[in-house]
Design a protein around this motif. Structure first.
Motif, PDB file in Angstrom:
ATOM      1  N   LEU A  22       0.827  -1.209   0.000  1.00 41.44           N
ATOM      2  CA  LEU A  22       0.000   0.000   0.000  1.00 41.44           C
ATOM      3  C   LEU A  22       0.863   1.262   0.000  1.00 41.44           C
ATOM      4  N   TRP A  23       1.993   1.216   0.698  1.00 42.09           N
ATOM      5  CA  TRP A  23       2.892   2.371   0.703  1.00 42.09           C
ATOM      6  C   TRP A  23       3.441   2.633  -0.702  1.00 42.09           C
ATOM      7  N   TRP A  24       3.837   1.567  -1.396  1.00 34.57           N
ATOM      8  CA  TRP A  24       4.343   1.724  -2.761  1.00 34.57           C
ATOM      9  C   TRP A  24       3.259   2.281  -3.677  1.00 34.57           C
ATOM     10  N   VAL A  25       2.064   1.736  -3.549  1.00 38.22           N
ATOM     11  CA  VAL A  25       0.949   2.211  -4.378  1.00 38.22           C
ATOM     12  C   VAL A  25       0.639   3.667  -4.070  1.00 38.22           C
ATOM     13  N   SER A 139      -0.119  -0.942 -10.084  1.00 38.18           N
ATOM     14  CA  SER A 139      -0.686  -0.893  -8.733  1.00 38.18           C
ATOM     15  C   SER A 139      -1.717  -1.999  -8.524  1.00 38.18           C
ATOM     16  N   LEU A 140      -2.539  -2.260  -9.537  1.00 36.80           N
ATOM     17  CA  LEU A 140      -3.544  -3.321  -9.437  1.00 36.80           C
ATOM     18  C   LEU A 140      -2.883  -4.681  -9.237  1.00 36.80           C
ATOM     19  N   LEU A 141      -1.811  -4.942  -9.967  1.00 34.27           N
ATOM     20  CA  LEU A 141      -1.106  -6.210  -9.813  1.00 34.27           C
ATOM     21  C   LEU A 141      -0.513  -6.329  -8.411  1.00 34.27           C
ATOM     22  N   THR A 142      -0.059  -5.209  -7.871  1.00 30.63           N
ATOM     23  CA  THR A 142       0.529  -5.207  -6.533  1.00 30.63           C
ATOM     24  C   THR A 142      -0.492  -5.584  -5.463  1.00 30.63           C
ATOM     25  N   LEU A 143      -1.748  -5.117  -5.622  1.00 26.49           N
ATOM     26  CA  LEU A 143      -2.775  -5.338  -4.599  1.00 26.49           C
ATOM     27  C   LEU A 143      -3.709  -6.507  -4.904  1.00 26.49           C
ATOM     28  N   HIS A 144      -3.598  -7.095  -6.089  1.00 28.38           N
ATOM     29  CA  HIS A 144      -4.616  -8.050  -6.544  1.00 28.38           C
ATOM     30  C   HIS A 144      -4.796  -9.232  -5.602  1.00 28.38           C
ATOM     31  N   SER A 145      -3.715  -9.816  -5.127  1.00 27.96           N
ATOM     32  CA  SER A 145      -3.830 -11.041  -4.331  1.00 27.96           C
ATOM     33  C   SER A 145      -4.472 -10.809  -2.969  1.00 27.96           C
ATOM     34  N   GLY A 146      -4.557  -9.551  -2.517  1.00 25.73           N
ATOM     35  CA  GLY A 146      -5.136  -9.301  -1.198  1.00 25.73           C
ATOM     36  C   GLY A 146      -6.504  -8.660  -1.220  1.00 25.73           C
ATOM     37  N   HIS A 147      -7.027  -8.309  -2.410  1.00 27.84           N
ATOM     38  CA  HIS A 147      -8.276  -7.544  -2.436  1.00 27.84           C
ATOM     39  C   HIS A 147      -9.492  -8.379  -2.091  1.00 27.84           C
ATOM     40  N   THR A 148      -9.382  -9.714  -2.136  1.00 24.24           N
ATOM     41  CA  THR A 148     -10.525 -10.563  -1.772  1.00 24.24           C
ATOM     42  C   THR A 148     -10.471 -10.994  -0.314  1.00 24.24           C
ATOM     43  N   GLU A 149      -9.372 -10.706   0.382  1.00 27.21           N
ATOM     44  CA  GLU A 149      -9.188 -11.190   1.746  1.00 27.21           C
ATOM     45  C   GLU A 149      -9.423 -10.116   2.795  1.00 27.21           C
ATOM     46  N   ARG A 154      -9.397  -4.091  -0.271  1.00 28.09           N
ATOM     47  CA  ARG A 154     -10.329  -4.068  -1.397  1.00 28.09           C
ATOM     48  C   ARG A 154     -10.758  -2.641  -1.732  1.00 28.09           C
ATOM     49  N   GLY A 155     -10.921  -1.805  -0.682  1.00 30.62           N
ATOM     50  CA  GLY A 155     -11.279  -0.418  -0.921  1.00 30.62           C
ATOM     51  C   GLY A 155     -10.210   0.291  -1.737  1.00 30.62           C
ATOM     52  N   ALA A 156      -8.935   0.099  -1.350  1.00 29.77           N
ATOM     53  CA  ALA A 156      -7.841   0.706  -2.112  1.00 29.77           C
ATOM     54  C   ALA A 156      -7.787   0.136  -3.526  1.00 29.77           C
ATOM     55  N   TYR A 157      -8.029  -1.161  -3.640  1.00 28.49           N
ATOM     56  CA  TYR A 157      -8.004  -1.825  -4.951  1.00 28.49           C
ATOM     57  C   TYR A 157      -9.077  -1.249  -5.877  1.00 28.49           C
TER      58      TYR A 157
END
Length: 317
Positions: A22-25, A139-149, A154-157
């Motif tokens: 999230l910091w990188w994004v 950014s989407l690739l960075t957060l993708h694996s955690g947006h369902t958990e 998910r809000g940031a995604y």
């Protein structure tokens, strides 16, 4: 005797791996936001300015996600027995509400431009939109694996997804303006971007409100929970059953089970723990009753618990 220490329920939070991501994004989004603002001022494009405004909101939203991830790590105490986990849900709700405001502003501005579309520099629009799209996809690739958990991730995604769609729209607008000179496409694309943003915002707000109102999670059937408990040996009835979400990934349940035979109480508790763990319910408070008196037992699903015996009619929360 002193009050028992509240259970450690701070395990459900934004994982440290995703905190770093999230910091990188956040830094990348802030950089691209600045680029898009400059590009919008140079090109005169509303679609680009709308996407930049959305990105600016994303900077605030991701910052809020990081803040709530930090505050959710504070331990539980006697006054806040679930700790600060609900801050995560409040953060997600605020993110969704901010998206509604931004989308409304884009639509109002776009409608005004439909009446008198200003000139737009298609080349600048196209180039900046392409840069923004590449950054958003990263950014989407960075957060993708955690947006369902995790609801906060998910809000940031969803914010970044809205940005990516906005960049696609701006890219299309730039191509159309360069090839045909039709500047009306700019406010039209802006409205489409706003509508897509509203869809994500509605889902995020709806899920956040469901949790804040302690509604039964959509993936769990209260009828199924009751049926599994009633099917256990020794359990003759179930009542006062509640299932709710504390925060993303942490589902809690409380209820009363009538087990007339005191000898079968440990067996009934073990069975309830097993069945609730199979449904993904991680924190259980059960009051076992015989019909005349009651024995109250609390234990987290899948873990050794502690037992309290109480007088009839006493409730533990």
């Amino acid at each position: 005797m002193p009050a028992p220490t509240p259970p450690a329920l701070c395990l459900i939070r934004v994982p440290r791996t995703f905190t770093r991501r999230l910091w990188w994004v956040l830094m990348l989004t802030l950089l691209i936001c600045g680029v898009e603002v400059a590009g919008a001022l140079i090109s005169g494009s509303l679609a680009l300015l709308a996407d930049a405004g959305h990105m600016l909101a994303d900077v605030a939203a991701i910052g809020l996600s990081l803040f709530t991830a930090w505050i959710a790590e504070r331990p539980a105490d006697a006054n806040r027995t679930y700790g600060y986990l609900r801050w995560e849900i409040l953060g997600a709700f605020i993110n969704g509400a901010a998206l509604f405001v931004i989308a409304g502003w884009i639509i109002v501005e776009a409608v005004e431009r439909l009446h008198a579309p200003p000139p737009v520099a298609g080349g600048v629009l196209l180039g900046v939109a392409l840069v923004g799209l590449v950054a958003n996809l990263g950014s989407l690739l960075t957060l993708h694996s955690g947006h369902t958990e995790n609801l906060n991730v998910r809000g940031a995604y969803l914010h970044i997804l809205g940005d990516a769609l906005g960049s696609v729209g701006a890219l299309v607008a730039g191509i159309v303006i360069l090839t045909t000179g039709w500047t009306m496409v700019d406010p039209i694309v802006s409205i489409l971007i706003a509508l897509l943003v509203l869809v994500g915002a509605w889902r995020l707000v709806r899920e956040s409100v469901d949790i804040l109102l302690e509604g039964t999670p959509s993936h769990i059937s209260l009828t199924d929970v009751e049926g599994r408990m009633r099917a256990l040996p020794g359990v003759s009835a179930v009542h006062d059953l509640h299932v709710w979400t504390v925060t993303s990934g942490l589902v809690a349940m409380s209820g009363h089970a009538v087990v007339p035979d005191l000898v079968r109480h440990p067996e009934a508790l073990t069975g309830i723990q097993r069945e609730m763990a199979a449904l993904g319910i991680g924190h259980i408070t059960i009051q076992l009753e015989t019909g005349e008196g009651c024995a109250e037992i609390e234990a987290p699903a899948g873990a050794a618990g502690h037992t309290h015996h109480s007088h009839a009619g006493h409730h533990h929360h």
